[in-house]
Design a protein around this motif. Structure first.
Motif, PDB file in Angstrom:
ATOM      1  N   TYR A   1     -31.962  -3.143 -38.150  1.00 56.47           N
ATOM      2  CA  TYR A   1     -31.575  -3.666 -36.850  1.00 56.47           C
ATOM      3  C   TYR A   1     -30.082  -3.463 -36.604  1.00 56.47           C
ATOM      4  O   TYR A   1     -29.666  -3.048 -35.525  1.00 56.47           O
ATOM      5  CB  TYR A   1     -31.937  -5.148 -36.741  1.00 56.47           C
ATOM      6  N   ARG A   2     -29.279  -3.744 -37.631  1.00 60.32           N
ATOM      7  CA  ARG A   2     -27.828  -3.567 -37.483  1.00 60.32           C
ATOM      8  C   ARG A   2     -27.470  -2.109 -37.229  1.00 60.32           C
ATOM      9  O   ARG A   2     -26.630  -1.804 -36.391  1.00 60.32           O
ATOM     10  CB  ARG A   2     -27.112  -4.078 -38.723  1.00 60.32           C
ATOM     11  N   MET A   3     -28.100  -1.208 -37.967  1.00 60.92           N
ATOM     12  CA  MET A   3     -27.826   0.219 -37.756  1.00 60.92           C
ATOM     13  C   MET A   3     -28.254   0.652 -36.365  1.00 60.92           C
ATOM     14  O   MET A   3     -27.563   1.426 -35.710  1.00 60.92           O
ATOM     15  CB  MET A   3     -28.519   1.056 -38.835  1.00 60.92           C
ATOM     16  N   HIS A   4     -29.382   0.142 -35.908  1.00 61.73           N
ATOM     17  CA  HIS A   4     -29.852   0.461 -34.554  1.00 61.73           C
ATOM     18  C   HIS A   4     -28.838  -0.028 -33.514  1.00 61.73           C
ATOM     19  O   HIS A   4     -28.521   0.704 -32.568  1.00 61.73           O
ATOM     20  CB  HIS A   4     -31.216  -0.181 -34.314  1.00 61.73           C
ATOM     21  N   CYS A   5     -28.319  -1.239 -33.701  1.00 58.59           N
ATOM     22  CA  CYS A   5     -27.332  -1.782 -32.753  1.00 58.59           C
ATOM     23  C   CYS A   5     -26.063  -0.941 -32.728  1.00 58.59           C
ATOM     24  O   CYS A   5     -25.527  -0.652 -31.656  1.00 58.59           O
ATOM     25  CB  CYS A   5     -27.001  -3.222 -33.116  1.00 58.59           C
ATOM     26  N   VAL A   6     -25.588  -0.562 -33.900  1.00 56.99           N
ATOM     27  CA  VAL A   6     -24.370   0.255 -33.961  1.00 56.99           C
ATOM     28  C   VAL A   6     -24.597   1.596 -33.287  1.00 56.99           C
ATOM     29  O   VAL A   6     -23.775   2.055 -32.484  1.00 56.99           O
ATOM     30  CB  VAL A   6     -23.911   0.445 -35.428  1.00 56.99           C
ATOM     31  N   LEU A   7     -25.724   2.237 -33.581  1.00 65.83           N
ATOM     32  CA  LEU A   7     -26.018   3.528 -32.967  1.00 65.83           C
ATOM     33  C   LEU A   7     -26.162   3.390 -31.459  1.00 65.83           C
ATOM     34  O   LEU A   7     -25.666   4.228 -30.703  1.00 65.83           O
ATOM     35  CB  LEU A   7     -27.278   4.139 -33.589  1.00 65.83           C
ATOM     36  N   SER A   8     -26.808   2.334 -31.005  1.00 62.00           N
ATOM     37  CA  SER A   8     -26.940   2.103 -29.563  1.00 62.00           C
ATOM     38  C   SER A   8     -25.580   1.934 -28.901  1.00 62.00           C
ATOM     39  O   SER A   8     -25.332   2.478 -27.822  1.00 62.00           O
ATOM     40  CB  SER A   8     -27.795   0.857 -29.298  1.00 62.00           C
TER      41      SER A   8
ATOM     42  N   LEU B   1     -22.697   3.120 -29.992  1.00 65.90           N
ATOM     43  CA  LEU B   1     -22.026   4.424 -29.980  1.00 65.90           C
ATOM     44  C   LEU B   1     -22.558   5.310 -28.861  1.00 65.90           C
ATOM     45  O   LEU B   1     -21.795   6.037 -28.221  1.00 65.90           O
ATOM     46  CB  LEU B   1     -22.208   5.132 -31.323  1.00 65.90           C
ATOM     47  N   ASN B   2     -23.862   5.247 -28.632  1.00 62.46           N
ATOM     48  CA  ASN B   2     -24.462   6.074 -27.582  1.00 62.46           C
ATOM     49  C   ASN B   2     -24.051   5.620 -26.188  1.00 62.46           C
ATOM     50  O   ASN B   2     -24.109   6.403 -25.241  1.00 62.46           O
ATOM     51  CB  ASN B   2     -25.976   6.085 -27.716  1.00 62.46           C
TER      52      ASN B   2
ATOM     53  N   GLN C   1     -19.465  12.275 -35.394  1.00 59.02           N
ATOM     54  CA  GLN C   1     -19.711  12.191 -36.835  1.00 59.02           C
ATOM     55  C   GLN C   1     -20.424  10.886 -37.191  1.00 59.02           C
ATOM     56  O   GLN C   1     -21.344  10.873 -38.005  1.00 59.02           O
ATOM     57  CB  GLN C   1     -18.404  12.303 -37.616  1.00 59.02           C
ATOM     58  N   ALA C   2     -19.991   9.783 -36.589  1.00 58.03           N
ATOM     59  CA  ALA C   2     -20.625   8.487 -36.845  1.00 58.03           C
ATOM     60  C   ALA C   2     -22.082   8.501 -36.404  1.00 58.03           C
ATOM     61  O   ALA C   2     -22.964   8.005 -37.116  1.00 58.03           O
ATOM     62  CB  ALA C   2     -19.859   7.375 -36.129  1.00 58.03           C
ATOM     63  N   ARG C   3     -22.351   9.061 -35.233  1.00 61.33           N
ATOM     64  CA  ARG C   3     -23.739   9.163 -34.762  1.00 61.33           C
ATOM     65  C   ARG C   3     -24.593   9.969 -35.732  1.00 61.33           C
ATOM     66  O   ARG C   3     -25.701   9.564 -36.082  1.00 61.33           O
ATOM     67  CB  ARG C   3     -23.784   9.845 -33.396  1.00 61.33           C
ATOM     68  N   THR C   4     -24.072  11.107 -36.153  1.00 56.60           N
ATOM     69  CA  THR C   4     -24.805  11.978 -37.067  1.00 56.60           C
ATOM     70  C   THR C   4     -25.111  11.256 -38.369  1.00 56.60           C
ATOM     71  O   THR C   4     -26.241  11.290 -38.864  1.00 56.60           O
ATOM     72  CB  THR C   4     -24.010  13.260 -37.346  1.00 56.60           C
ATOM     73  N   LEU C   5     -24.124  10.597 -38.931  1.00 55.95           N
ATOM     74  CA  LEU C   5     -24.328   9.876 -40.187  1.00 55.95           C
ATOM     75  C   LEU C   5     -25.348   8.756 -40.038  1.00 55.95           C
ATOM     76  O   LEU C   5     -26.221   8.586 -40.898  1.00 55.95           O
ATOM     77  CB  LEU C   5     -23.002   9.315 -40.695  1.00 55.95           C
TER      78      LEU C   5
END
Length: 62
Positions: A9-16, A18-19, A36-40
């Motif tokens: 959930y945390r990774m999903h929130c961070v990616l969201s 960033l997007n 780079q952060a999105r890719t990782l």
């Protein structure tokens, strides 16, 4: 809540988040960092054990 669910959930929130950034307003260096952060984040597996140091995925083939 299961630890893997929390981490996912945390990774999903961070990616969201960033997007949602308007990267066109950022300078070139920041745009590169965001990409780079999105890719990782997109490549992360919750079952990868970074402490092992070998980079292999810990998932068992079933």
């Amino acid at each position: 809540m299961d630890q893997h669910v929390k981490q996912g959930y945390r990774m999903h929130c961070v990616l969201s988040n960033l997007n949602r950034l308007d990267v066109d307003r950022l300078d070139d260096a920041d745009q590169e960092r965001i990409e780079q952060a999105r890719t990782l984040l997109e490549e992360v597996s919750l079952l990868t054990r970074p402490a092992d140091g070998d980079g292999r995925d810990a998932r068992a083939d079933t």
